[in-house]
Design a protein around this motif. Structure first.
Motif, PDB file in Angstrom:
ATOM      1  N   HIS A 126       0.904  -1.398  -0.006  1.00 50.91           N
ATOM      2  CA  HIS A 126      -0.051  -0.060  -0.028  1.00 50.91           C
ATOM      3  C   HIS A 126       0.874   1.205  -0.075  1.00 50.91           C
ATOM      4  N   PRO A 133      -5.119  -1.902  -6.706  1.00 49.71           N
ATOM      5  CA  PRO A 133      -5.948  -2.806  -5.858  1.00 49.71           C
ATOM      6  C   PRO A 133      -5.117  -4.034  -5.165  1.00 49.71           C
ATOM      7  N   ASP A 167      -8.441  -3.964  -0.502  1.00 48.61           N
ATOM      8  CA  ASP A 167      -9.778  -3.740  -1.049  1.00 48.61           C
ATOM      9  C   ASP A 167     -10.712  -4.976  -0.854  1.00 48.61           C
ATOM     10  N   SER A 190     -14.015  -0.702 -11.384  1.00 48.60           N
ATOM     11  CA  SER A 190     -13.164  -0.312 -10.100  1.00 48.60           C
ATOM     12  C   SER A 190     -13.420  -1.295  -8.994  1.00 48.60           C
ATOM     13  N   VAL A 191     -12.327  -1.662  -8.371  1.00 51.54           N
ATOM     14  CA  VAL A 191     -12.277  -2.558  -7.417  1.00 51.54           C
ATOM     15  C   VAL A 191     -13.504  -2.290  -6.279  1.00 51.54           C
ATOM     16  N   ASN A 192     -13.684  -0.817  -6.133  1.00 50.39           N
ATOM     17  CA  ASN A 192     -14.669  -0.615  -5.204  1.00 50.39           C
ATOM     18  C   ASN A 192     -16.087  -1.174  -5.511  1.00 50.39           C
ATOM     19  N   ARG A 195     -18.598  -5.663  -5.173  1.00 54.34           N
ATOM     20  CA  ARG A 195     -19.316  -5.911  -4.122  1.00 54.34           C
ATOM     21  C   ARG A 195     -20.292  -7.307  -4.172  1.00 54.34           C
ATOM     22  N   TRP A 202     -15.814  -7.670   1.928  1.00 55.06           N
ATOM     23  CA  TRP A 202     -15.251  -6.202   1.293  1.00 55.06           C
ATOM     24  C   TRP A 202     -15.677  -5.436   2.486  1.00 55.06           C
TER      25      TRP A 202
END
Ligand code: SF4
Length: 614
Positions: A126, A133, A167, A190-192, A195, A202
């Motif tokens: 990080h 990600p 993530d 996007s990794v976000n 879900r 997550w």
């Protein structure tokens, strides 16, 4: 990128030779890179490669060295991080919390894995690659996905996802999830927004959770509550335990102070065709050629074969139900035969298949019709007592016969433990075949205890079943030129077990003249039912109090299993006195220890030293 390399690249030069300028995915692991399907990184790497992605491996990076983490550059899609095949704390420390002297997953056994490797590696990545990600997975991440009791710190820790700047968390066997993550990131998602992938956990912002609270998610007591209240911890455990089924399981949310961890339902098990395909990928079954020393963990499994996954035994001290699940997923015998035939062509193959099986050796092709449509029962345990469980070992016998007939195969051993209640329920001659062809001198079985209250808490078959199995095994020895022996595994210090229970076990060991090298002292590893009992003193499913041996009592219990060891005499004597069984102290044949001050004589002669890490 579908043509598989001889080994997954560990350097930019190896990547360049394959025409790779930037890797799609970089896997970081606490193990050495061993290209064998028993090693998670090799398995996931090969599967991702098979799905069309280029994968580089960083094995055992030194935490203080940024170069170790940047050696392969920046991945196009994501980093995949795991502690390796085992939880780093289990790997680094003995049950007595002493540093281990060797790491069998490391070249030359040299210790290289940091404590809490997943968190440590994730923090490093990080810092060095902000915005890239990060997906964590493997046993350590999988079994620490909720707030959990940590034996090494003797406290409740947050979900690893709340502690590590990752993530996504992949839990269970991760092939399906990892491929879907890669494909969706490759299409620009996007990794976000990922879900909805089954088999992943997550994070949701606390504010979003408070304002939306999506429907259909089971909310369990949060970190702040479970850290203060043991009954809330036990309730949370029982709630998430019941949702670990890929067919009927629901998503589970656990609030934490700075985030809400959401676990989606588990991933659907792989089909026979999918398993066949994965295990027939071209693993070299050796460690990466850059290593100068052997990796000790490879030797015992190099020529072993996975025939199935999953275990419906659900022993309380084993967290496998939370990882591979209860539904058995078996490979086809054709695929296993092809894999072994390929092995026989390898120069290092000497004709011996070291093991064939899965978490439990004799669950291959056992099934229940309900698994496919309704999942495994939430309120019942799968056992031969359930009429829906098909217990015939016919397919296993057929498979073993076929393997014995493969040219170049001299021996096929069964090294994994056999579930003896299932073997007893079988009428196709499995046990006879195993004794005739598939064990050398010993058959491993794990009764764990003989006191019914203890085996019940462990969720193991009782002593009556074990005794019947011993009788059947003995019958099968008749007429054999070379006698075989049962190698039973017993456990001390398990929740629910008292000193009188252990004295009774010691007497049983004495009366049956059992070999007691294999001593297991219970260690509360993350996410097992027994660990929940150890921490809370409660049975999470009934909320009844459970006796938990700790400190001196735990030491006495362990010593009682090896009462023949003269070094244990003080503890054994103390245990016998506490149990009110002073008739077991003295010179008589029935005694476990001599009277204090008397010669140890016959006691010492019988003891065999325990193996390292037994
Ligand atoms: S019906 Fe029986 S074998 Fe099938 S899942 Fe339920 S308990 Fe297990």
């Amino acid at each position: 990128m579908s043509r598989q390399p001889l080994y997954l690249p560990m350097s930019l030069q190896e990547g360049e030779k394959l025409g790779i300028r930037q890797f799609d995915i970089i896997l970081i692991t606490g193990d050495a890179y061993v290209d064998h399907p028993s090693f998670g990184t090799a398995l996931i790497g090969r599967v991702l490669w098979d799905a069309g992605f280029s994968v580089g491996v960083i094995a055992q990076p030194q935490v203080q060295s940024p170069e170790d983490f940047t050696v392969l550059g920046k991945p196009r899609l994501f980093f995949g991080i795991s502690s390796g095949n085992v939880d780093s704390m289990v790997d680094n420390y003995t049950p007595n919390l002493k540093w281990r002297s060797e790491d069998v997953y490391s070249p030359g056994g040299i210790l290289k894995r940091p404590d809490r490797a997943t968190i440590v590696y994730t923090n490093r990545v990080h810092e060095l690659f902000p915005g890239v990600p990060v997906v964590i997975g493997g046993i350590e991440a999988s079994l620490r996905r909720f707030a959990h009791y940590d034996y090494w710190q003797d406290r409740v820790r947050q979900s690893i996802l709340a502690d590590a700047p990752a993530d996504l968390l992949v839990f269970g066997m991760g092939e399906r999830q990892m491929v879907e993550i890669a494909k969706r990131l490759a299409t620009g998602e996007s990794v976000n927004t990922l879900r909805d992938i089954h088999g992943t956990s997550w994070k949701m912002e606390v504010a979003e959770w408070r304002s939306t609270r999506p429907e259909g998610i089971v909310e369990i007591p949060g970190f702040t509550e479970v850290v203060k209240d043991k009954s809330a911890y036990a309730r949370a455990f029982a709630l998430h335990y019941h949702e670990q089924d890929p067919v009927r399981g629901r998503a589970v949310a656990q609030p934490h102070p700075k985030t809400v961890v959401i676990q989606n339902p588990p991933a659907r098990p792989l089909t026979t065709e999918e398993l066949d395909h994965i295990y027939e990928l071209p693993f070299s079954r050796s460690s990466h050629p850059s290593y100068r020393q052997p990796v000790p963990a490879l030797e015992p499994v190099q020529f072993s074969v996975t025939s199935h996954r999953g275990c419906f035994g659900a022993c309380s001290f084993c967290a496998l139900t939370h990882h591979q699940g209860r539904i058995i997923q078996s490979r086809s015998s054709d695929s296993i035969v092809r894999e072994i035939t390929r092995m026989t062509k390898m120069p290092s193959f000497k004709g011996v298949i070291q093991d064939i099986g899965g978490p439990t050796a004799n669950m291959y092709c056992l099934s229940c019709d309900q698994w496919e449509t309704r999942g495994a029962c939430a309120d019942k345990r799968c056992s031969p007592a359930c009429k829906n469980l098909r217990t015939s070992h016919e397919e296993q016998c057929r498979l073993l016969s076929r393997i014995r007939g493969i040219p170049g195969v001299k021996h096929v051993f069964i090294g994994s433990g056999i579930r003896y209640d299932l073997a007893l329920a079988d009428d196709s001659g499995y046990l006879g075949m195993v004794c005739d062809h598939h064990i050398s001198g010993h058959l491993k079985v794990a009764p764990e205890h003989i006191i019914v209250e203890v085996t019940k808490i462990m969720n193991k078959p009782g002593r009556d079943v074990f005794d019947r199995f011993c009788t059947q095994f003995e019958t099968l020895q008749e007429g054999k030129k070379k006698r075989q022996y049962l190698l039973p595994y017993f456990m001390s210090g398990h929740p629910g077990c008292t000193i009188p229970d252990m004295v009774a076990l010691a007497v049983y060991i004495r009366d049956h003249n059992l070999y007691t090298e294999q001593v297991q002292d219970f260690t509360p590893t993350p996410m097992s039912v027994s660990s929940c009992m150890y921490y809370t003193g409660l049975n999470p499913f009934t909320m009844e109090p459970v006796h938990v041996p700790k400190g001196q009592e735990k030491k006495i219990q362990r010593a009682l299993m090896q009462y023949r060891d003269p070094r244990n005499r003080g503890l054994v004597t103390e245990g016998i006195r506490l149990a009110g069984r002073t008739d077991l102290i003295g010179p008589g044949k029935q005694c476990l220890v001599p009277s204090e001050g008397r010669s140890a004589g016959r006691f010492e002669g019988k003891f065999q030293k325990p193996k390292k890490n037994a």
